[in-house]
Design an enzyme around this catalytic site. Structure first.
Site, PDB file in Angstrom:
ATOM      1  N   LYS A 118      19.876  41.897  14.467  1.00  0.00           N
ATOM      2  CA  LYS A 118      20.381  40.769  15.264  1.00  0.00           C
ATOM      3  C   LYS A 118      19.251  39.952  15.857  1.00  0.00           C
ATOM      4  O   LYS A 118      19.370  38.740  16.003  1.00  0.00           O
ATOM      5  CB  LYS A 118      21.290  41.274  16.391  1.00  0.00           C
ATOM      6  CG  LYS A 118      22.694  41.622  15.929  1.00  0.00           C
ATOM      7  CD  LYS A 118      23.610  41.649  17.132  1.00  0.00           C
ATOM      8  CE  LYS A 118      25.049  41.829  16.743  1.00  0.00           C
ATOM      9  NZ  LYS A 118      25.919  41.893  17.925  1.00  0.00           N
ATOM     10  N   LYS A 201      27.813  44.042   3.966  1.00  0.00           N
ATOM     11  CA  LYS A 201      28.991  44.429   4.758  1.00  0.00           C
ATOM     12  C   LYS A 201      29.905  43.223   4.979  1.00  0.00           C
ATOM     13  O   LYS A 201      29.410  42.115   5.183  1.00  0.00           O
ATOM     14  CB  LYS A 201      28.469  44.950   6.107  1.00  0.00           C
ATOM     15  CG  LYS A 201      29.483  45.676   6.945  1.00  0.00           C
ATOM     16  CD  LYS A 201      28.874  46.112   8.271  1.00  0.00           C
ATOM     17  CE  LYS A 201      28.692  44.958   9.217  1.00  0.00           C
ATOM     18  NZ  LYS A 201      28.342  45.330  10.592  1.00  0.00           N
ATOM     19  N   LYS A 204      32.235  38.985  10.173  1.00  0.00           N
ATOM     20  CA  LYS A 204      32.724  37.688  10.654  1.00  0.00           C
ATOM     21  C   LYS A 204      31.609  36.653  10.672  1.00  0.00           C
ATOM     22  O   LYS A 204      31.864  35.462  10.732  1.00  0.00           O
ATOM     23  CB  LYS A 204      33.380  37.827  12.031  1.00  0.00           C
ATOM     24  CG  LYS A 204      32.556  38.559  13.067  1.00  0.00           C
ATOM     25  CD  LYS A 204      33.432  39.008  14.233  1.00  0.00           C
ATOM     26  CE  LYS A 204      32.824  40.198  14.950  1.00  0.00           C
ATOM     27  NZ  LYS A 204      33.710  40.976  15.750  1.00  0.00           N
TER      28      LYS A 204
END
Ligand code: TYM
Length: 339
Positions: A118, A201, A204
């Site tokens: 991230k 993966k 969203k």
């Protein structure tokens, strides 16, 4: 130290960071409802304080939190049977997280792959909250003395850290106060992959909407996304072993198994050898039958935001009743005056 007895209690959380996917449903929500229906005490949380570790537009965050609550309920989490609430409404989470910030080590946090992913190349510019994210997650779980945490595969490392934090706290203060939590990573769909790329993966945050099925997609969109899902040219193999090195085929089989509550072996016995032109419509029918009613129910629930807010307030009161005495006892163990 003697072994303390902890009664089984399930806790899990989902970030209201915009949109739920089939990955969240199969890896988490569907299993949350199953745990609840087994009669175990279940506590489920919208983790809005986690969401703000990266920038969130305030208006969208409020909407996403309510929509997530609707998603929980539409997926079968019953706010009467489970405790369903929003993290920031129970301040004990943030309070225990501070204690854990003082227990966890910098070196442990630096090893977290989710932080590295991230934060990306510019880790110096990441928020301090993003770095400390796993300590708040440990607090979410341990402020309830939860023993079992159902999650998808991507949360495994964070749950190992939760165990490390509990063990270090117990050791440092010579107590047997926090349970060593069991991650529950089970079923055929603990890692649902992108429909466009079987090595990534389903998420969203993927720029391609075709890569995922959203819980808000209608029946036609779900069917179209499955029809267009990437596959290879070969028919399905006749046995599970033949799925190795065929990530897209493996992913669709896993999704089929999780949706139909069957094992991958059972599914292969039913569909092994079929061409994708035959298998995909079967999968589309199954996905539409299960997912479209969820999307309909979510829109229905979202028409009454006041009712969602009421459910969250009741849930927060019930959650606090468990968390407050555990936090109080933690303060006492640590030596904070007034507790
Ligand atoms: P989050 O919000 O990213 O995802 C929520 C849950 O969905 C699962 N999941 C998936 N499972 C299978 N395949 C996928 N493609 C997929 N994508 C997501 C996740 O594994 C997760 O179970 N850190 C957590 C939230 C959290 C939490 C907690 C979880 C905060 N505190 C305490 C458990 C206990 C997260 O970011 O999940």
């Amino acid at each position: 130290m003697t072994e303390a007895e902890f009664t089984s209690r399930v806790f899990s959380g989902i970030q209201p960071s915009g949109g739920l996917t089939l990955g969240n449903y199969l890896g988490a929500l569907k299993r949350f409802a199953q745990a609840q229906d087994q009669g175990i005490e279940t506590i489920y949380c919208m983790v809005d304080l986690h969401a703000i570790t990266v920038w969130q537009d305030p208006v969208k965050l409020r909407h996403a939190t309510r929509e997530l609550c609707a998603g929980f309920i539409a997926s079968g989490v019953d706010p009467e049977k489970s405790i369903l609430f929003n993290q920031s409404q129970v301040s004990e989470h943030a309070q225990l997280a501070w204690i854990f910030n003082c227990v966890a080590r910098m070196g442990w946090m630096k090893r977290m792959t989710q932080f590295k992913d991230k934060a990306g190349k510019n880790a110096e510019n990441a928020s301090l909250g993003l770095f400390g994210y796993p300590a708040l997650m440990a607090a979410d779980i341990l402020v309830y003395h939860a023993t079992h945490v159902p999650v998808g595969e991507d949360q495994k490392q964070h749950l190992e850290l939760t165990r490390d934090i509990a063990a270090k706290f117990n050791h440092d203060y010579s107590v047997d106060f926090f349970p060593i939590t069991e991650p529950v990573i089970e079923g055929a769909a603990t890692r649902v992959m992108s429909l466009r790329d079987g090595s990534k993966k389903m998420s969203k945050s993927d720029p391609s909407d075709m890569s995922r099925i959203n819980l808000t997609d209608d029946a036609d969109t779900i069917a179209k996304k499955i029809r267009k899902a990437k596959t290879d040219p070969e028919p399905l193999p006749s046995e599970v072993a033949g799925l190795e090195d065929r990530p897209e085929a493996r992913n669709l089989i896993n999704i089929y198994a999780a949706l139909s509550d069957k094992s991958v072996d059972q599914v292969m016995a039913d569909v092994g050898g079929k061409a994708f032109s035959e298998f995909k419509p079967m999968l589309a029918d199954l996905a539409v039958a299960q997912m479209a009613p969820i999307s309909d129910e979510m829109s229905r629930l979202m028409q009454d935001e006041a009712e969602i807010d009421r459910i969250l307030t009741v849930g927060a009161d019930r959650a606090r009743a468990i968390a407050a005495p555990i936090l109080k006892k933690t303060y006492e163990i640590v030596g904070l005056v007034g507790s």
